[in-house]
Design a protein around this motif. Sequence first.
Motif, mmCIF file in Angstrom:
data_model
loop_
_atom_site.group_PDB
_atom_site.id
_atom_site.type_symbol
_atom_site.label_atom_id
_atom_site.label_comp_id
_atom_site.label_asym_id
_atom_site.label_seq_id
_atom_site.Cartn_x
_atom_site.Cartn_y
_atom_site.Cartn_z
ATOM 1 N N VAL A 125 -7.237 22.306 -19.619
ATOM 2 C CA VAL A 125 -8.427 23.161 -19.540
ATOM 3 C C VAL A 125 -8.795 23.634 -20.943
ATOM 4 C CG1 VAL A 125 -9.329 25.380 -18.725
ATOM 5 C CG2 VAL A 125 -8.020 23.928 -17.172
ATOM 6 N N GLY A 126 -7.765 23.960 -21.712
ATOM 7 C CA GLY A 126 -7.977 24.476 -23.057
ATOM 8 C C GLY A 126 -8.640 23.505 -24.008
ATOM 9 N N ILE A 127 -8.487 22.212 -23.762
ATOM 10 C CA ILE A 127 -9.152 21.238 -24.639
ATOM 11 C C ILE A 127 -10.457 20.733 -24.026
ATOM 12 C CG2 ILE A 127 -7.016 20.526 -25.762
ATOM 13 C CD1 ILE A 127 -7.059 17.981 -24.075
ATOM 14 N N GLY A 128 -10.894 21.425 -22.955
ATOM 15 C CA GLY A 128 -12.227 21.174 -22.446
ATOM 16 C C GLY A 128 -12.369 20.181 -21.324
ATOM 17 N N LEU A 129 -11.260 19.805 -20.672
ATOM 18 C CA LEU A 129 -11.363 18.833 -19.590
ATOM 19 C C LEU A 129 -11.821 19.493 -18.288
ATOM 20 C CD1 LEU A 129 -8.281 16.460 -20.001
ATOM 21 C CD2 LEU A 129 -10.481 16.457 -21.188
ATOM 22 N N SER A 130 -12.626 18.779 -17.520
ATOM 23 C CA SER A 130 -13.056 19.248 -16.206
ATOM 24 C C SER A 130 -11.942 18.980 -15.199
ATOM 25 C CB SER A 130 -14.323 18.516 -15.775
ATOM 26 O OG SER A 130 -14.028 17.140 -15.557
ATOM 27 N N ASN A 131 -12.101 19.495 -13.989
ATOM 28 C CA ASN A 131 -11.095 19.247 -12.951
ATOM 29 C C ASN A 131 -10.951 17.754 -12.667
ATOM 30 O OD1 ASN A 131 -10.564 21.953 -12.691
ATOM 31 N ND2 ASN A 131 -11.819 22.241 -10.864
ATOM 32 N N ASP A 132 -12.060 17.040 -12.625
ATOM 33 C CA ASP A 132 -12.002 15.601 -12.381
ATOM 34 C C ASP A 132 -11.260 14.879 -13.506
ATOM 35 O OD1 ASP A 132 -13.325 15.866 -10.015
ATOM 36 O OD2 ASP A 132 -15.286 15.253 -10.790
ATOM 37 N N GLU A 133 -11.512 15.288 -14.740
ATOM 38 C CA GLU A 133 -10.828 14.672 -15.881
ATOM 39 C C GLU A 133 -9.339 14.990 -15.864
ATOM 40 O OE1 GLU A 133 -14.433 14.577 -19.196
ATOM 41 O OE2 GLU A 133 -13.331 16.441 -18.838
ATOM 42 N N ILE A 134 -9.001 16.222 -15.491
ATOM 43 C CA ILE A 134 -7.588 16.612 -15.379
ATOM 44 C C ILE A 134 -6.909 15.778 -14.300
ATOM 45 C CG2 ILE A 134 -6.022 18.476 -14.690
ATOM 46 C CD1 ILE A 134 -8.008 20.439 -16.000
ATOM 47 N N ALA A 135 -7.604 15.585 -13.190
ATOM 48 C CA ALA A 135 -7.047 14.801 -12.078
ATOM 49 C C ALA A 135 -6.737 13.376 -12.523
ATOM 50 C CB ALA A 135 -8.027 14.797 -10.907
ATOM 51 N N ARG A 136 -7.663 12.781 -13.274
ATOM 52 C CA ARG A 136 -7.433 11.410 -13.753
ATOM 53 C C ARG A 136 -6.288 11.374 -14.755
ATOM 54 N NH1 ARG A 136 -13.155 11.271 -13.506
ATOM 55 N NH2 ARG A 136 -13.354 11.712 -15.733
ATOM 56 N N ARG A 137 -6.203 12.371 -15.618
ATOM 57 C CA ARG A 137 -5.140 12.401 -16.637
ATOM 58 C C ARG A 137 -3.764 12.540 -15.978
ATOM 59 N NH1 ARG A 137 -4.968 14.318 -22.108
ATOM 60 N NH2 ARG A 137 -7.179 13.743 -22.165
ATOM 61 N N LEU A 138 -3.679 13.345 -14.925
ATOM 62 C CA LEU A 138 -2.386 13.613 -14.290
ATOM 63 C C LEU A 138 -2.127 12.737 -13.063
ATOM 64 C CD1 LEU A 138 -2.321 17.521 -14.465
ATOM 65 C CD2 LEU A 138 -1.375 15.875 -16.092
#
Length: 221
Positions: A166-179
Amino acid sequence: MIRVLLADDQSLVRAGFKALLDAQPDIEVAGEAADGAEALRGVRQLRPDVVLMDIRMPVLDGLAATRHITDAPDLADVRIVMLTTFELDEYVFEAIRSGASGFLVKDTEPEELLRAVRAVVEGDALLSPGVTRRLIAEFAARSKEPAAADALVELTEREREVMALVGIGLSNDEIARRLVVSPLTAKTHVSRTMVKLGARDRAQLVVLAYESGLVRPGWLG
């Protein structure tokens, strides 16, 4: 029904926003203010869900009014979206740090304004991803030596990981893809992290990520 207070010293701006917002089935304009002091009185009397707050206003500017609102425990549920003429207004950085949930350029598209009002009520913030990243980069450039990360002790490893993203600006969808998790799972982790840290919204979570040292300048490639 989402109740909105409009705070802007230009009556034409208020009239345009009011017409757009009142036309929505789930939004109503609860009140208007022409300066920051009037906005503060209106917030205390009307308890709106969202304040659309111009940064530059007479008597009391939007930045000072925002501080008064976010410092008041009884107004913790009020979300503030700053209105500015320029995307990189010099006061936007300080507004986010003062507790604003995000900001909008005054000539934004109507759909973006409506999306912003609904988003901040749900706890999302900082709005435009491109602007988010530039704002966070500015935060990183100005950040001081981080304080002790004692506040993060209650977070799980996954919650710390999510907070950093979140701190580097990722959205929930982007976080979901990253994790490699579902967007709902990512949103749940973000929500739990905000609750544990007492963060008003996603914007404050970004601030806490830098101030705790969890995210450091240079992480934005």
